[in-house]
Motif scaffolding. Structure first.
Motif, PDB file in Angstrom:
ATOM      1  N   ASP A  14       0.822  -1.205   0.000  1.00  0.00           N
ATOM      2  CA  ASP A  14       0.000   0.000   0.000  1.00  0.00           C
ATOM      3  C   ASP A  14       0.861   1.262   0.000  1.00  0.00           C
ATOM      4  OD1 ASP A  14      -1.323  -2.305   1.346  1.00  0.00           O
ATOM      5  OD2 ASP A  14      -3.059  -0.993   1.230  1.00  0.00           O
ATOM      6  N   LYS A  15       1.881   1.247   0.840  1.00  0.00           N
ATOM      7  CA  LYS A  15       2.706   2.445   0.967  1.00  0.00           C
ATOM      8  C   LYS A  15       3.391   2.776  -0.344  1.00  0.00           C
ATOM      9  CE  LYS A  15       3.613   2.167   5.939  1.00  0.00           C
ATOM     10  NZ  LYS A  15       4.657   2.066   6.988  1.00  0.00           N
ATOM     11  N   LYS A 135      -5.792  10.910  -1.959  1.00  0.00           N
ATOM     12  CA  LYS A 135      -5.374  10.957  -0.556  1.00  0.00           C
ATOM     13  C   LYS A 135      -6.387  10.241   0.330  1.00  0.00           C
ATOM     14  CE  LYS A 135      -4.217  14.168   3.190  1.00  0.00           C
ATOM     15  NZ  LYS A 135      -4.092  15.600   3.579  1.00  0.00           N
ATOM     16  N   ASN A 136      -7.666  10.482   0.094  1.00  0.00           N
ATOM     17  CA  ASN A 136      -8.711   9.873   0.912  1.00  0.00           C
ATOM     18  C   ASN A 136      -8.977   8.414   0.560  1.00  0.00           C
ATOM     19  OD1 ASN A 136      -9.578  12.014   2.734  1.00  0.00           O
ATOM     20  ND2 ASN A 136     -10.292  13.088   0.914  1.00  0.00           N
ATOM     21  N   LEU A 137      -8.512   7.996  -0.617  1.00  0.00           N
ATOM     22  CA  LEU A 137      -8.652   6.597  -1.009  1.00  0.00           C
ATOM     23  C   LEU A 137      -7.718   5.696  -0.203  1.00  0.00           C
ATOM     24  CD1 LEU A 137     -10.150   4.825  -3.177  1.00  0.00           C
ATOM     25  CD2 LEU A 137      -8.096   5.079  -4.596  1.00  0.00           C
ATOM     26  N   ASN A 138      -6.619   6.270   0.250  1.00  0.00           N
ATOM     27  CA  ASN A 138      -5.608   5.507   0.996  1.00  0.00           C
ATOM     28  C   ASN A 138      -6.231   4.881   2.246  1.00  0.00           C
ATOM     29  OD1 ASN A 138      -3.311   4.481   2.181  1.00  0.00           O
ATOM     30  ND2 ASN A 138      -2.099   6.341   1.871  1.00  0.00           N
ATOM     31  N   GLY A 139      -6.233   3.548   2.301  1.00  0.00           N
ATOM     32  CA  GLY A 139      -6.810   2.848   3.438  1.00  0.00           C
ATOM     33  C   GLY A 139      -8.301   2.642   3.341  1.00  0.00           C
ATOM     34  N   PHE A 140      -8.938   3.241   2.322  1.00  0.00           N
ATOM     35  CA  PHE A 140     -10.384   3.094   2.094  1.00  0.00           C
ATOM     36  C   PHE A 140     -11.208   3.483   3.327  1.00  0.00           C
ATOM     37  CE2 PHE A 140      -8.088  -0.040  -0.493  1.00  0.00           C
ATOM     38  CZ  PHE A 140      -8.457   0.392  -1.762  1.00  0.00           C
ATOM     39  N   ILE A 204     -11.436   5.634  -9.956  1.00  0.00           N
ATOM     40  CA  ILE A 204     -11.378   5.706  -8.499  1.00  0.00           C
ATOM     41  C   ILE A 204     -12.684   5.225  -7.883  1.00  0.00           C
ATOM     42  CG2 ILE A 204     -11.249   7.298  -6.530  1.00  0.00           C
ATOM     43  CD1 ILE A 204      -9.203   8.930  -8.195  1.00  0.00           C
ATOM     44  N   GLU A 205     -13.809   5.640  -8.456  1.00  0.00           N
ATOM     45  CA  GLU A 205     -15.107   5.191  -7.942  1.00  0.00           C
ATOM     46  C   GLU A 205     -15.259   3.684  -8.062  1.00  0.00           C
ATOM     47  OE1 GLU A 205     -17.762   7.875 -10.175  1.00  0.00           O
ATOM     48  OE2 GLU A 205     -18.432   8.596  -8.214  1.00  0.00           O
ATOM     49  N   ASN A 206     -14.783   3.113  -9.162  1.00  0.00           N
ATOM     50  CA  ASN A 206     -14.850   1.660  -9.337  1.00  0.00           C
ATOM     51  C   ASN A 206     -14.007   0.943  -8.285  1.00  0.00           C
ATOM     52  OD1 ASN A 206     -16.560   1.793 -11.566  1.00  0.00           O
ATOM     53  ND2 ASN A 206     -14.884   1.854 -13.040  1.00  0.00           N
ATOM     54  N   ILE A 207     -12.851   1.487  -7.992  1.00  0.00           N
ATOM     55  CA  ILE A 207     -11.982   0.904  -6.948  1.00  0.00           C
ATOM     56  C   ILE A 207     -12.689   0.976  -5.615  1.00  0.00           C
ATOM     57  CG2 ILE A 207      -9.819   1.209  -5.668  1.00  0.00           C
ATOM     58  CD1 ILE A 207      -8.611   2.310  -8.320  1.00  0.00           C
ATOM     59  N   LEU A 208     -13.331   2.095  -5.361  1.00  0.00           N
ATOM     60  CA  LEU A 208     -14.045   2.293  -4.092  1.00  0.00           C
ATOM     61  C   LEU A 208     -15.173   1.283  -3.937  1.00  0.00           C
ATOM     62  CD1 LEU A 208     -13.684   4.400  -1.820  1.00  0.00           C
ATOM     63  CD2 LEU A 208     -15.568   5.683  -2.838  1.00  0.00           C
ATOM     64  N   ILE A 209     -15.914   1.048  -5.009  1.00  0.00           N
ATOM     65  CA  ILE A 209     -17.022   0.082  -4.967  1.00  0.00           C
ATOM     66  C   ILE A 209     -16.502  -1.315  -4.613  1.00  0.00           C
ATOM     67  CG2 ILE A 209     -18.696  -1.132  -6.413  1.00  0.00           C
ATOM     68  CD1 ILE A 209     -19.070   1.553  -7.907  1.00  0.00           C
ATOM     69  N   LYS A 210     -15.343  -1.675  -5.147  1.00  0.00           N
ATOM     70  CA  LYS A 210     -14.789  -3.012  -4.926  1.00  0.00           C
ATOM     71  C   LYS A 210     -14.247  -3.208  -3.514  1.00  0.00           C
ATOM     72  CE  LYS A 210     -13.210  -3.743  -9.697  1.00  0.00           C
ATOM     73  NZ  LYS A 210     -12.008  -3.938 -10.556  1.00  0.00           N
ATOM     74  N   TYR A 211     -13.666  -2.135  -2.928  1.00  0.00           N
ATOM     75  CA  TYR A 211     -12.880  -2.335  -1.719  1.00  0.00           C
ATOM     76  C   TYR A 211     -13.366  -1.599  -0.476  1.00  0.00           C
ATOM     77  CZ  TYR A 211      -9.601  -4.506  -4.899  1.00  0.00           C
ATOM     78  OH  TYR A 211      -9.039  -5.336  -5.829  1.00  0.00           O
ATOM     79  N   ALA A 212     -14.166  -0.571  -0.660  1.00  0.00           N
ATOM     80  CA  ALA A 212     -14.569   0.207   0.520  1.00  0.00           C
ATOM     81  C   ALA A 212     -15.638  -0.532   1.327  1.00  0.00           C
ATOM     82  CB  ALA A 212     -15.094   1.573   0.088  1.00  0.00           C
TER      83      ALA A 212
END
Length: 212
Positions: A14-15, A135-140, A204-212
């Motif tokens: 992640d880092k 920035k806010n995506l980091n760590g979900f 980014i939204e697609n990533i958020l849907i998968k992991y948040a």
């Protein structure tokens, strides 16, 4: 390979990836800010703005390359490898089209048009929101903030569409074919930047849907 090295190889990276994406977003904000400010004090005989955009574009190419290098070296990533690829390529596209816009402004010796600064401001605002989203995506952990930034980016793209349409109407009323070709090309390149920013926001939204 010792057991310690094997264990380390399978640790989440992640880092590594988020540092690279955040640095890329920071650089895009700087690039878009310089682009907008340079167009406010525009001088077709001063190529310092073009040189700055070229330097930024090279920096961002290097960051994109480093993301791909890390993809090849690491087994585990913070999210899908395909999504990392799309995000990196999308951010790089933004830089490429900002540079292309500045290049054609100087190659064509394009006359000053007020819509240039209107579009460049929308480009800068889009980059600022991408910076915030990444920035806010980091760590979900800040999904709401990420979504809000993506909504703003979509809104800026819609505004850019309107700016382009209105600018083209006024441009064709001038009945100056050479000037129409020059200005139209630059306006369309600049509007594409906001399209590319929207593409990144969608990724980014697609990533958020998968992991948040």
């Amino acid at each position: 390979m010792g057991i310690g090295n094997i264990f380390k190889a399978f640790q989440p990276k992640d880092k590594v990836f988020f540092v690279l994406f955040e640095k890329t977003a920071d650089t895009l904000v700087q690039m878009s800010k310089e682009f907008h400010e340079g167009l406010i004090d525009f001088d077709t005989n001063d190529e310092s703005l073009l040189k700055k955009m070229s330097d930024f574009e090279h920096q961002l190419d290097d960051l994109t390359h480093e993301v791909f290098v890390q993809l090849g070296e690491n087994f585990i990533t913070p999210f899908d490898r395909e999504d990392i690829n799309h995000l990196a390529a999308g951010l790089d596209d933004i830089a490429d089209y900002i540079f292309a816009s500045s290049k054609y402004i100087f190659l064509y010796k394009t006359p000053e048009v007020k819509e240039f600064t209107e579009l460049s401001l929308l480009i800068h605002k889009s980059c600022v929101e991408l910076q915030s989203a990444i920035k806010n995506l980091n760590g979900f952990k800040n999904a709401a903030e990420v979504k809000e930034s993506c909504i703003k980016i979509n809104s800026y793209e819609n505004i850019a569409d309107d700016v382009l349409s209105q600018a083209l109407v006024r441009l064709f009323e001038t009945n100056d074919p050479i000037n129409i070709i020059k200005v139209k090309d630059v306006l369309e390149y600049m509007e594409i930047v906001t399209d590319k920013a929207e593409d990144v926001a969608n990724t980014i939204e697609n990533i958020l849907i998968k992991y948040a």
